[in-house]
Scaffold this motif. Structure first.
Motif, PDB file in Angstrom:
ATOM      1  N   GLN A 114      31.750 -37.026  -6.656  1.00 32.40           N
ATOM      2  CA  GLN A 114      31.182 -35.655  -7.483  1.00 32.40           C
ATOM      3  C   GLN A 114      29.825 -35.682  -7.415  1.00 32.40           C
ATOM      4  N   THR A 115      29.319 -34.411  -7.453  1.00 30.31           N
ATOM      5  CA  THR A 115      27.984 -34.169  -7.628  1.00 30.31           C
ATOM      6  C   THR A 115      27.739 -34.162  -9.223  1.00 30.31           C
ATOM      7  N   TYR A 116      26.397 -34.040  -9.671  1.00 29.59           N
ATOM      8  CA  TYR A 116      26.191 -34.049 -11.241  1.00 29.59           C
ATOM      9  C   TYR A 116      26.914 -32.416 -11.696  1.00 29.59           C
ATOM     10  N   ASP A 117      26.264 -31.577 -11.069  1.00 27.47           N
ATOM     11  CA  ASP A 117      26.671 -30.153 -11.513  1.00 27.47           C
ATOM     12  C   ASP A 117      28.266 -30.002 -11.593  1.00 27.47           C
ATOM     13  N   ALA A 120      29.601 -32.162 -14.396  1.00 29.27           N
ATOM     14  CA  ALA A 120      29.118 -31.575 -15.907  1.00 29.27           C
ATOM     15  C   ALA A 120      30.410 -30.389 -15.923  1.00 29.27           C
ATOM     16  N   SER A 121      30.586 -29.728 -14.864  1.00 32.18           N
ATOM     17  CA  SER A 121      31.634 -28.651 -15.144  1.00 32.18           C
ATOM     18  C   SER A 121      32.948 -29.125 -15.588  1.00 32.18           C
ATOM     19  N   CYS A 122      33.338 -30.330 -14.895  1.00 36.53           N
ATOM     20  CA  CYS A 122      34.669 -30.832 -15.141  1.00 36.53           C
ATOM     21  C   CYS A 122      34.520 -31.404 -16.767  1.00 36.53           C
ATOM     22  N   MET A 123      33.520 -32.086 -17.173  1.00 33.47           N
ATOM     23  CA  MET A 123      33.532 -32.504 -18.339  1.00 33.47           C
ATOM     24  C   MET A 123      33.600 -31.481 -19.605  1.00 33.47           C
ATOM     25  N   HIS A 124      32.798 -30.359 -19.252  1.00 31.07           N
ATOM     26  CA  HIS A 124      32.816 -29.611 -20.214  1.00 31.07           C
ATOM     27  C   HIS A 124      34.348 -28.816 -20.229  1.00 31.07           C
ATOM     28  N   LEU A 125      34.884 -28.623 -18.887  1.00 36.63           N
ATOM     29  CA  LEU A 125      36.274 -28.187 -19.185  1.00 36.63           C
ATOM     30  C   LEU A 125      37.446 -29.238 -19.985  1.00 36.63           C
ATOM     31  N   SER A 126      36.853 -30.455 -19.878  1.00 35.17           N
ATOM     32  CA  SER A 126      37.833 -31.314 -20.570  1.00 35.17           C
ATOM     33  C   SER A 126      37.624 -31.467 -22.181  1.00 35.17           C
ATOM     34  N   GLY A 127      36.631 -30.490 -22.387  1.00 34.98           N
ATOM     35  CA  GLY A 127      36.213 -30.494 -23.983  1.00 34.98           C
ATOM     36  C   GLY A 127      35.051 -31.326 -24.494  1.00 34.98           C
ATOM     37  N   ALA A 128      34.156 -31.727 -23.564  1.00 34.63           N
ATOM     38  CA  ALA A 128      33.209 -32.719 -23.887  1.00 34.63           C
ATOM     39  C   ALA A 128      31.925 -32.005 -24.308  1.00 34.63           C
ATOM     40  N   THR A 170      27.759 -24.325  -7.089  1.00 32.83           N
ATOM     41  CA  THR A 170      27.884 -25.883  -7.381  1.00 32.83           C
ATOM     42  C   THR A 170      29.277 -26.264  -6.510  1.00 32.83           C
ATOM     43  N   LEU A 171      30.288 -25.329  -6.178  1.00 38.06           N
ATOM     44  CA  LEU A 171      31.055 -25.750  -5.197  1.00 38.06           C
ATOM     45  C   LEU A 171      30.605 -25.820  -3.853  1.00 38.06           C
ATOM     46  N   PHE A 172      29.612 -25.244  -3.419  1.00 40.73           N
ATOM     47  CA  PHE A 172      29.042 -25.287  -1.995  1.00 40.73           C
ATOM     48  C   PHE A 172      28.304 -26.591  -1.914  1.00 40.73           C
ATOM     49  N   ASP A 173      27.441 -26.943  -3.070  1.00 39.48           N
ATOM     50  CA  ASP A 173      26.954 -28.484  -2.896  1.00 39.48           C
ATOM     51  C   ASP A 173      27.805 -29.545  -3.068  1.00 39.48           C
ATOM     52  N   GLN A 174      28.792 -29.436  -3.693  1.00 37.15           N
ATOM     53  CA  GLN A 174      29.832 -30.314  -3.668  1.00 37.15           C
ATOM     54  C   GLN A 174      30.609 -30.693  -2.461  1.00 37.15           C
ATOM     55  N   LEU A 175      31.033 -29.342  -1.717  1.00 40.94           N
ATOM     56  CA  LEU A 175      31.585 -29.729  -0.349  1.00 40.94           C
ATOM     57  C   LEU A 175      30.671 -30.357   0.639  1.00 40.94           C
ATOM     58  N   VAL A 176      29.526 -29.837   0.476  1.00 39.04           N
ATOM     59  CA  VAL A 176      28.303 -30.481   1.477  1.00 39.04           C
ATOM     60  C   VAL A 176      28.354 -31.927   1.171  1.00 39.04           C
ATOM     61  N   LYS A 177      28.245 -32.354  -0.030  1.00 37.30           N
ATOM     62  CA  LYS A 177      28.439 -33.990  -0.526  1.00 37.30           C
ATOM     63  C   LYS A 177      29.508 -34.661   0.291  1.00 37.30           C
ATOM     64  N   LEU A 178      30.850 -33.854   0.252  1.00 32.30           N
ATOM     65  CA  LEU A 178      32.041 -34.405   0.860  1.00 32.30           C
ATOM     66  C   LEU A 178      31.950 -34.784   2.362  1.00 32.30           C
TER      67      LEU A 178
END
Length: 269
Positions: A114-117, A120-128, A170-178
């Motif tokens: 994962q990228t940081y952004d 962070a989105s996943c963490m917020h959705l998990s209630g962090a 954020t998804l764009f940057d994440q896919l590029v990282k993959l």
């Protein structure tokens, strides 16, 4: 898992080698090694000595000493690493010892990629809470560094790419990282929806070790379950089926690049 936690604190917080910790604690090198590897019973007295040596604060010391006394069941349900003690998570103690990692991720991109952004989105959705995100990311970032030395393959279910976890940028940057990770030789393979590979009900990380039995970490969002032999056998069989049915790394890159190209044409970026 208590041994893994002690190893994590020795390495990540006290910054001590096994030999130096043995010398300072007056525990023999083989004894301390067996304790960390789960091959020797750990007494509450041993835990108290080591935690004091590692500079762990009284509040955290008390919980682990209770675990060594058997007053709490330690090592199965793991809460998210507390901000003040990120190295406490048992996963931090196991990953550096692993020689091979295989991950299946269903609803989101694997944490190790994962990228940081996106994280962070996943963490917020998990209630962090916002204050927790930075501390959790420090742990996650340290885990990602293990990919520089370990054999790692991530099987990403197609659902993970379609779940609206993050905004388009954020998804764009994440896919590029993959895509970049795949080009560097990291195993990134897509599992198409509808492929018959067995019942996929949860995400998991398979850790294999040079001299120890495999361990499975089942991801439960903000917590996790560690499974040991004989429960790992079903996951090893499932990995074989997924390996045979998932897209190759080359075809996965093409699919990811197509998604990147489509996102690049939208007005969201």
């Amino acid at each position: 898992m208590l041994g893994a936690q002690l190893r994590s604190m020795r390495v990540n917080q006290a910054k001590l080698s096994l030999e130096r910790a043995s010398e300072l604690s007056h525990l023999s090198l083989p004894t301390l090694s067996r304790m960390e590897n789960g091959k020797r019973h750990i007494t509450s007295e041993d835990v108290a000595v080591l935690l004091t040596l590692y500079g762990i604060r009284p509040k955290e010391r008390a919980a682990l000493i209770q675990a060594a006394r058997g007053e709490v069941q330690a090592g199965w349900w793991q809460p998210p690493p507390p901000p003040e003690l990120p190295g406490l998570c048992a996963l931090s103690g196991l990953l550096p010892a692993a020689s091979s990692l295989t991950e299946l991720s269903l609803g989101a991109i694997p944490k190790l990629l994962q990228t940081y952004d996106y994280a962070a989105s996943c963490m917020h959705l998990s209630g962090a809470a916002s204050a927790q995100v930075a501390a959790w990311w420090r742990v996650q970032e340290r885990h990602q560094q293990e990919l520089q030395r370990v054999d790692y393959t991530a099987f990403i279910h197609e659902t993970a790419l379609l779940t609206p976890v993050a905004n388009p940028h954020t998804l764009f940057d994440q896919l590029v990282k993959l895509i970049e990770a795949s080009k560097r030789g990291i195993g990134v393979r897509l599992v198409r929806a509808g492929r018959q590979v067995g019942l996929l009900t949860h995400s998991w990380l398979l850790m294999e070790f040079p001299k120890e039995q495999p361990v499975i970490h089942v991801n439960l969002g903000t917590s996790g379950v560690f499974l040991h032999d004989p429960q790992t056998s079903a996951y090893l069989d499932l990995r074989t089926r997924i390996t045979q049915s998932a897209l190759t790394s080359e075809h996965t890159r093409r699919s990811l690049q197509s998604m990147v190209d489509r996102l690049a044409k939208t007005s969201y970026l």
